[in-house]
Design an enzyme around this catalytic site. Structure first.
Site, mmCIF file in Angstrom:
data_model
loop_
_atom_site.group_PDB
_atom_site.id
_atom_site.type_symbol
_atom_site.label_atom_id
_atom_site.label_comp_id
_atom_site.label_asym_id
_atom_site.label_seq_id
_atom_site.Cartn_x
_atom_site.Cartn_y
_atom_site.Cartn_z
ATOM 1 N N SER A 1 -3.972 -3.046 5.755
ATOM 2 C CA SER A 1 -3.390 -3.334 7.074
ATOM 3 C C SER A 1 -4.538 -3.739 7.993
ATOM 4 O O SER A 1 -5.692 -3.355 7.745
ATOM 5 C CB SER A 1 -2.717 -2.076 7.634
ATOM 6 O OG SER A 1 -2.408 -2.249 8.997
ATOM 7 N N TYR B 1 -2.601 6.863 9.776
ATOM 8 C CA TYR B 1 -2.308 5.585 9.117
ATOM 9 C C TYR B 1 -3.583 4.738 9.001
ATOM 10 O O TYR B 1 -3.901 4.210 7.933
ATOM 11 C CB TYR B 1 -1.237 4.861 9.933
ATOM 12 C CG TYR B 1 -0.735 3.569 9.329
ATOM 13 C CD1 TYR B 1 0.165 3.586 8.265
ATOM 14 C CD2 TYR B 1 -1.143 2.333 9.826
ATOM 15 C CE1 TYR B 1 0.637 2.402 7.718
ATOM 16 C CE2 TYR B 1 -0.672 1.151 9.288
ATOM 17 C CZ TYR B 1 0.217 1.179 8.235
ATOM 18 O OH TYR B 1 0.690 0.006 7.686
HETATM 19 P P1 NDP Z 1 9.264 -0.596 4.823
HETATM 20 O O1 NDP Z 1 9.324 0.781 5.404
HETATM 21 O O2 NDP Z 1 10.202 -1.632 5.294
HETATM 22 O O3 NDP Z 1 9.402 -0.494 3.223
HETATM 23 C C1 NDP Z 1 8.611 0.399 2.498
HETATM 24 C C2 NDP Z 1 9.340 0.813 1.242
HETATM 25 O O4 NDP Z 1 8.471 1.727 0.538
HETATM 26 C C3 NDP Z 1 10.629 1.573 1.540
HETATM 27 O O5 NDP Z 1 11.662 1.161 0.687
HETATM 28 C C4 NDP Z 1 10.241 3.016 1.286
HETATM 29 O O6 NDP Z 1 11.311 3.837 0.843
HETATM 30 C C5 NDP Z 1 9.215 2.868 0.166
HETATM 31 N N1 NDP Z 1 8.387 4.055 0.095
HETATM 32 C C6 NDP Z 1 7.890 4.795 1.120
HETATM 33 N N2 NDP Z 1 7.226 5.846 0.657
HETATM 34 C C7 NDP Z 1 7.308 5.800 -0.699
HETATM 35 C C8 NDP Z 1 6.843 6.629 -1.738
HETATM 36 N N3 NDP Z 1 6.167 7.751 -1.475
HETATM 37 N N4 NDP Z 1 7.077 6.262 -3.012
HETATM 38 C C9 NDP Z 1 7.784 5.141 -3.290
HETATM 39 N N5 NDP Z 1 8.278 4.326 -2.352
HETATM 40 C C10 NDP Z 1 8.035 4.645 -1.066
HETATM 41 O O7 NDP Z 1 7.743 -1.033 4.999
HETATM 42 P P2 NDP Z 1 7.043 -2.477 5.061
HETATM 43 O O8 NDP Z 1 7.671 -3.409 4.100
HETATM 44 O O9 NDP Z 1 6.889 -2.848 6.468
HETATM 45 O O10 NDP Z 1 5.588 -2.061 4.539
HETATM 46 C C11 NDP Z 1 5.189 -2.186 3.200
HETATM 47 C C12 NDP Z 1 3.698 -1.909 3.138
HETATM 48 O O11 NDP Z 1 3.022 -2.812 4.001
HETATM 49 C C13 NDP Z 1 3.306 -0.501 3.594
HETATM 50 O O12 NDP Z 1 2.235 -0.029 2.793
HETATM 51 C C14 NDP Z 1 2.819 -0.732 5.019
HETATM 52 O O13 NDP Z 1 1.896 0.245 5.429
HETATM 53 C C15 NDP Z 1 2.167 -2.102 4.872
HETATM 54 N N6 NDP Z 1 2.038 -2.822 6.118
HETATM 55 C C16 NDP Z 1 3.148 -3.144 6.873
HETATM 56 C C17 NDP Z 1 2.988 -3.831 8.059
HETATM 57 C C18 NDP Z 1 4.143 -4.198 8.928
HETATM 58 O O14 NDP Z 1 3.891 -4.666 10.044
HETATM 59 N N7 NDP Z 1 5.384 -4.037 8.503
HETATM 60 C C19 NDP Z 1 1.661 -4.218 8.547
HETATM 61 C C20 NDP Z 1 0.589 -3.845 7.671
HETATM 62 C C21 NDP Z 1 0.780 -3.186 6.512
HETATM 63 P P3 NDP Z 1 11.907 5.014 1.766
HETATM 64 O O15 NDP Z 1 13.075 4.436 2.456
HETATM 65 O O16 NDP Z 1 12.268 6.086 0.776
HETATM 66 O O17 NDP Z 1 10.819 5.437 2.720
#
Ligand code: NDP
Length: 251
Positions: free
Chosen positions: A139, A152
């Protein structure tokens, strides 16, 4: 992209958001894709939306034993692995003085420990077959200080250093890179930002808008492809220019 057809791709956190967009992109490239997520309903939805998926696995990446079991399942589907998109993550907006040890550990457990558990299992399989690509989700918070995101920020900074260290140890067989997005509009952002806050974020981005999950997916596709065969140990920022001028500190 070159060299993605029929490649075996494993995407964590692929039930929605950036992970789901990445699954769709690799399917478009003709790859074989298995998605892991902790959200059963999200997996059911995505399987309906993307019937070409080679499989879905429900597991929590922060549980080392669950990750071992998930790889047993993956071995059943794939017998090896070409590309890992190590994307699952959670966010936490809280002031530094109020974060409890449990909350701190939860973020580090998912965002850093989970990335480690999954990457290690993937790397073992890739080394056996002599090649592979690991792409970890960082990120811009890994690279700049953002108030109210201490846990984070720290977890993502750890991912960047993990990426560099893995790249050195796993070369020349495995390439390892990190992707560092800025503001990408997904459920994660919508859960933490009011519409007014999102508009304020947009106004801080030189390109004048939030990023789309599909744009991050395109970067993953490039880094996984043969076009990136000489790229390893780096982190790639995709942020509409947000941190180019140090604007992040105003977040
Ligand atoms: P979302 O919350 O939309 O999607 C994340 C997915 O990961 C969800 O389906 C969630 O399921 C799943 N998840 C969370 N924790 C776990 C776990 N312990 N094991 C397995 N699955 C898990 O997030 P984004 O798509 O926005 O983000 C994806 C990645 O990108 C993350 O690592 C985030 O930190 C990173 N990121 C996002 C940014 C943004 O602006 N959106 C910017 C920079 C980085 P559940 O519903 O169960 O939580």
């Amino acid at each position: 992209m070159r060299g993605l057809k029929d490649k075996r791709i494993f995407i964590t956190g692929g039930g929605r958001g950036i992970g789901a967009a990445t699954a769709a992109r690799f399917l478009e490239e003709g790859s074989r894709v298995v998605v892991l997520d902790s959200d059963k309903d999200a997996l059911l939805r995505i399987q309906n939306q993307m019937p070409a998926l080679a499989g879905t696995i429900c597991a929590d990446v922060s549980d080392a034993n669950a990750v071992l079991n998930a790889f047993d399942e993956l071995d059943g589907a794939f017998k090896g692995l070409d590309v890992l998109i190590n994307n699952a993550g959670i966010s936490q907006r809280k002031s530094f003085l109020e974060i409890t040890p449990e909350e701190w550990n939860k973020v580090l457990d998912v965002n850093l420990n989970g990335v480690f558990y999954v990457a290690q299992q993937a790397a073992k399989r890739m080394l056996k077959q002599g090649s592979g690509v690991i792409l970890n989700m960082g990120s811009t918070n890994a690279l700049m200080g953002y108030p109210h995101y201490t846990s984070y920020n720290s977890s993502k900074a750890g991912v960047v250093e993990l990426t560099r260290s893995m790249a050195l140890e796993l070369a020349p067989k495995i390439r390892v890179n990190a992707v560092c997005p800025g503001y990408i509009l997904t459920t994660m952002q919508e859960a933490e930002y009011t519409p007014e806050m999102l508009r304020a974020c947009e106004s801080k981005v030189p390109l004048g808008r939030l990023g789309k999950p599909e744009e991050v997916a395109a970067l993953f596709a490039f880094l996984a492809s043969e076009d990136a065969d000489y790229v390893t140990g780096q982190c790639f920022v995709i942020d509409g220019g947000e941190i180019a001028g140090g604007l992040a500190s105003q977040k």
